[in-house]
Write an enzyme that holds these catalytic residues in place. Structure first.
Site, PDB file in Angstrom:
ATOM      1  N   PRO A   1      29.507  35.089  28.471  1.00  0.00           N
ATOM      2  CG  PRO A   1      27.589  34.419  29.626  1.00  0.00           C
ATOM      3  CD  PRO A   1      28.130  35.520  28.770  1.00  0.00           C
TER       4      PRO A   1
ATOM      5  N   GLY B   1      44.043  49.755  30.375  1.00  0.00           N
ATOM      6  CA  GLY B   1      43.739  48.688  31.318  1.00  0.00           C
ATOM      7  C   GLY B   1      44.874  47.701  31.467  1.00  0.00           C
ATOM      8  NE  ARG B   2      45.414  43.724  26.582  1.00  0.00           N
ATOM      9  CZ  ARG B   2      44.704  43.886  25.484  1.00  0.00           C
ATOM     10  NH1 ARG B   2      44.934  44.933  24.718  1.00  0.00           N
ATOM     11  NH2 ARG B   2      43.777  43.018  25.152  1.00  0.00           N
TER      12      ARG B   2
ATOM     13  CB  ILE C   1      60.829  32.380  50.918  1.00  0.00           C
ATOM     14  CG1 ILE C   1      61.809  32.455  49.738  1.00  0.00           C
ATOM     15  CG2 ILE C   1      61.413  33.087  52.143  1.00  0.00           C
ATOM     16  CD1 ILE C   1      62.100  33.854  49.260  1.00  0.00           C
TER      17      ILE C   1
ATOM     18  N   GLY D   1      57.965  28.412  53.560  1.00  0.00           N
ATOM     19  CA  GLY D   1      57.825  27.008  53.938  1.00  0.00           C
ATOM     20  C   GLY D   1      56.385  26.688  54.302  1.00  0.00           C
TER      21      GLY D   1
ATOM     22  CD  GLU E   1      41.560  44.764  31.688  1.00  0.00           C
ATOM     23  OE1 GLU E   1      41.002  44.747  30.586  1.00  0.00           O
ATOM     24  OE2 GLU E   1      41.071  45.329  32.668  1.00  0.00           O
TER      25      GLU E   1
ATOM     26  CD  GLU F   1      48.509  31.263  28.267  1.00  0.00           C
ATOM     27  OE1 GLU F   1      49.686  31.089  28.661  1.00  0.00           O
ATOM     28  OE2 GLU F   1      47.640  31.776  28.985  1.00  0.00           O
TER      29      GLU F   1
END
Length: 743
Positions: free
Chosen positions: A122, A239-240, A325, A327, A351, A355
């Site tokens: 957390p 994982g990435r 597209i 709408g 993962e 940033e």
């Protein structure tokens, strides 16, 4: 069909027949898909990366990425069910003892042990080294206390890879972390809550709390404490790649939905389709590029990060454009578009947020000394590319600024280029050329553009003409090729004309060349747009249109009666390219000079590859300049490359260049097979990348980047020519979008 292709095909059939019909109901109810998960177990997907010796499929990472893409084309949540599971299995496979592999891998492969990864906490977020969950040794067991958040399969799963602190005094802190395999069923482990999410519904995401949870010491992965951080990071590398593959699958679903809508609505925007197709193709290429490196056992932490960054950002844009597209109807829960829009942010966050990923990429670039244009391919081609790189660094780069300031055609440099044999790159050896493939020729143009876009422009146009002559010219015309490979005769391509209305005379400035048959020959009338190297060329390859508005490629000698070469005023950039317009006033050419529509299509694709390769080289030069300057320039007591804002820019620049390069090489391979759409995508991506990167390089240089003392102002001026050539990128997008909608 080989085994890997058969597995991918089986997953595709499963998605189309069983997933797509029920996804809306399951997703909106946020209901765990027990039946679909059971089918995934039957397909063996829980053992995708588990070796066959332990009961798994033993897939390579590239095939696994293709499987994930197919699943996410139907429903991204299904990939979540097996991805965290697979990461736990990988940790055991790569770092466990033989006893641990024998115990857990067969259970992982069967899906009896359904895995997850207990990593995030957390308070820690993306900072893994800040975790507090502790595992205290007590005889032959460990006692675990702590809380883990965002655990995929946390409620439905039963076997987890847990990262915990075993030595709080260790420095650096990550050396005091260990990884354990934890199984449910003992007191002290509880699911505190299931987490409601924006998207990614159906798959359970939970908070797990460990309160004096006791686990046997044999659960310590590898049997040695203090190595868990490394174990988990190696899992995150795969994982990435998985996240990137997810993004490609979701992006493909958004593309498919946009195409379906467009084909049913004549007024739908085609430009957006072109942008979507280009971003999607680039995302797929960089994902499988990173996966291929992983399969070859090469270091790919930087490349996996780039793939995750590029593909997840592309998926977000695809989902957004797809919604637009559609709408107003796009927001309706009866259509998939809104679900895809809700799902895509997870890949940007999962993962490690993008940033944070950018910071990691930038730091790796700085550690490695750059994210470069290392030559790939066969040894001979690799040696040639490296040889050209040396010539560029020694002869082209030092002279480029002087030639540019004087608006001077680079005669000395072009002699060096001719001596290397580059002018005959696409000419067969029996006619004096090198006989290279288009992909290698594109790499050579990229290297030249890294030194000078003028030199690259001259060579790219010349190669377009020699390729057309070698492939489509008759025996007599092919006799001019040896002189062209030596630089004694220059070729220039005039392919920027647009289609005009048949039966009409083109306006003087329309850029349309009209070809009318007269007897055994043809008569050309009209005026071209800007033609690179027009004032030096002896042979022109011209795009013309006959009375039925069909495209023709026509060879015209410089001395043809009725042909005039008009110089143009000085240009913003690429000074010294000797640009001109061609004026055709009833120019007569023999029938043998008209190469036909196939030649016109091939020449257009080769010309677009030249623009793409030049764009990649220009962007690479700007990036290298920015990287050098950021290391040398200081602000607030440290090199500006250490400032986060600059690192974010460097990461985006390097990732965009890598994607553009992969698109260009992919387009070269596809062009060999007659596909001209890939060349258009490469041209769009690479030239837009050059435009953005040159501006970002100037930003990093600050005020100095605006002066003539640094090359970035020249790079910035050179970029627009690439955007505007061949009718411009806006027209290219419109044409590509219409072709996609019609296909």
């Amino acid at each position: 069909m080989d085994a890997s292709a058969a597995i991918v095909a089986a997953v595709r059939a499963f998605v189309d027949a069983e997933v797509r019909p029920v996804v809306a109901e399951l997703e909106h109810a946020d209901r765990y898909p027990h039946e679909l998960v059971a089918r995934m177990r039957e397909l063996g997907l829980f053992g995708a990366l588990v070796p066959a010796d332990y009961g798994g499929l033993g897939l390579d990472v590239t095939t696994y990425a293709r499987v994930i893409e197919e699943l996410c084309r139907g429903w991204m949540s299904l990939a979540g069910v097996i991805n965290s599971h697979t990461m736990a299995a990988l940790i055991v496979r790569e770092h466990g003892t033989e006893a641990q592999r024998a115990r857990w891998l067969p259970r992982f492969a069967r899906g009896d042990a359904r895995g997850g990864l207990c990593l995030t906490e957390p308070h820690a977020g993306s900072d893994v080294q800040a975790i507090r969950t502790a595992a205290r040794r007590r005889g032959d067991e460990y006692v675990v206390n702590g809380t883990k958040m965002f655990v995929t399969n946390g409620r439905e799963g039963n076997t987890f890879a847990l990262l915990a602190v075993t030595d709080p005094a260790a420095a650096p802190r990550h050396r005091g972390m260990s990884c354990f395999i934890v199984e449910k069923g003992q007191p002290g482990l509880r699911v505190a809550q299931s987490i409601d999410k924006l998207g990614y519904k159906g798959v359970d995401t939970a908070e797990l709390v460990f309160e004096d949870f006791v686990l046997p010491a044999e659960g310590l992965v590898g049997g040695v404490p203090g190595r868990g951080f490394k174990h988990v990071m190696s899992g995150l590398e795969a994982g990435r790649i998985n996240i990137a593959a997810r993004a490609v699958g979701v992006g493909q679903a958004a593309m498919d939905e946009a195409l379906r809508h467009t084909r049913g609505h004549a007024a739908a925007p085609h430009v957006s389709l072109a942008e979507m197709a280009t971003r999607l193709t680039g995302a797929r290429l960089i994902t499988y590029w990173a996966a291929g490196m992983k399969d070859r056992g090469e270091r790919c932490d930087l490349e996996a990060g780039m793939a995750k960054l590029a593909a997840s950002e592309a998926a977000q844009e695809l989902a957004d454009l797809g919604l637009r597209i559609h709408g107003e109807s796009g927001q309706l829960t009866t259509l998939p578009a809104e679900r895809l829009y809700r799902d895509t942010p997870l890949m940007i966050i999962g993962e490690g947020t993008n940033e944070i990923q950018r910071l990691i990429i930038a730091r790796q670039i700085l550690e490695r000394g750059g994210a470069g244009s290392d030559a790939d391919g066969e040894p001979d081609a690799r040696r040639l590319v490296l040889a050209v790189r040396q010539v560029v660094d020694k002869e082209v780069v030092p002279a480029a600024a002087e030639h540019e300031r004087a608006h001077r055609w680079p005669a000395d440099v072009m002699r060096a280029v001719a001596d290397l044999g580059l002018l005959g790159a696409l000419v067969p050896p029996d006619l004096g050329g090198l006989g290279l493939e288009l992909a290698t020729a594109a790499r050579l143009v990229e290297e030249l553009a890294r030194g000078s876009t003028v030199v690259a422009g001259i060579v790219a146009g010349h190669l377009t003409v020699t390729d057309a002559l070698a492939r489509f010219g008759d025996r007599e015309r092919r006799k001019s090729l040896p002189a062209m490979t030596r630089g004694e005769t220059w070729g220039a391509a005039a392919l920027g004309s647009v289609s005009g209305r048949a039966g009409t005379q083109p306006a003087p400035d329309s850029g349309v060349i009209r070809a009318t048959r007269e007897g055994d020959g043809w008569v050309l009338v009209g005026r071209t747009g800007h033609v690179d190297n027009a004032e030096r060329a002896g042979i022109f390859l011209v795009l013309a249109h006959d009375d039925d508005d069909r495209s023709l490629a026509v060879l015209v000698d410089r001395g043809a009666p009725g042909l005039a070469v008009e110089p143009v005023p000085p240009t913003l950039g690429a000074r010294g390219l000797d640009v001109g317009n061609l004026l055709f006033s009833g120019v007569r050419v023999p029938g043998s000079a008209v190469l036909g529509g196939e030649a016109a299509a091939r020449a257009g694709a080769v010309a677009r590859l030249g623009l793409a390769a030049t764009g990649v080289g220009l962007a690479q030069a700007a990036f290298e300049a920015a990287l050098r300057y950021s290391r040398e320039r200081t602000a607030f007591g440290q090199a500006i490359c250490q400032h986060q804002a600059v690192q974010l820019k460097l990461a985006d620049m390097a990732t965009a260049i890598t994607t553009a390069r992969l698109l260009t090489l992919h387009a070269a391979e596809r062009t060999e097979g007659g596909d001209d759409l890939a060349a258009t995508m490469a041209r769009l991506a690479a030239t837009e990348t050059a435009s953005r990167v040159t501006l970002e390089a100037m930003r990093i240089h600050g005020g100095y980047g605006y002066t003539n003392d640094f090359p970035v102002e020249r790079y910035y001026r050179d970029a627009p020519r690439l955007l505007l050539a061949l009718g411009g990128n806006e027209r290219e997008r419109e044409d590509l979008g219409r072709k996609l909608a019609a296909s």
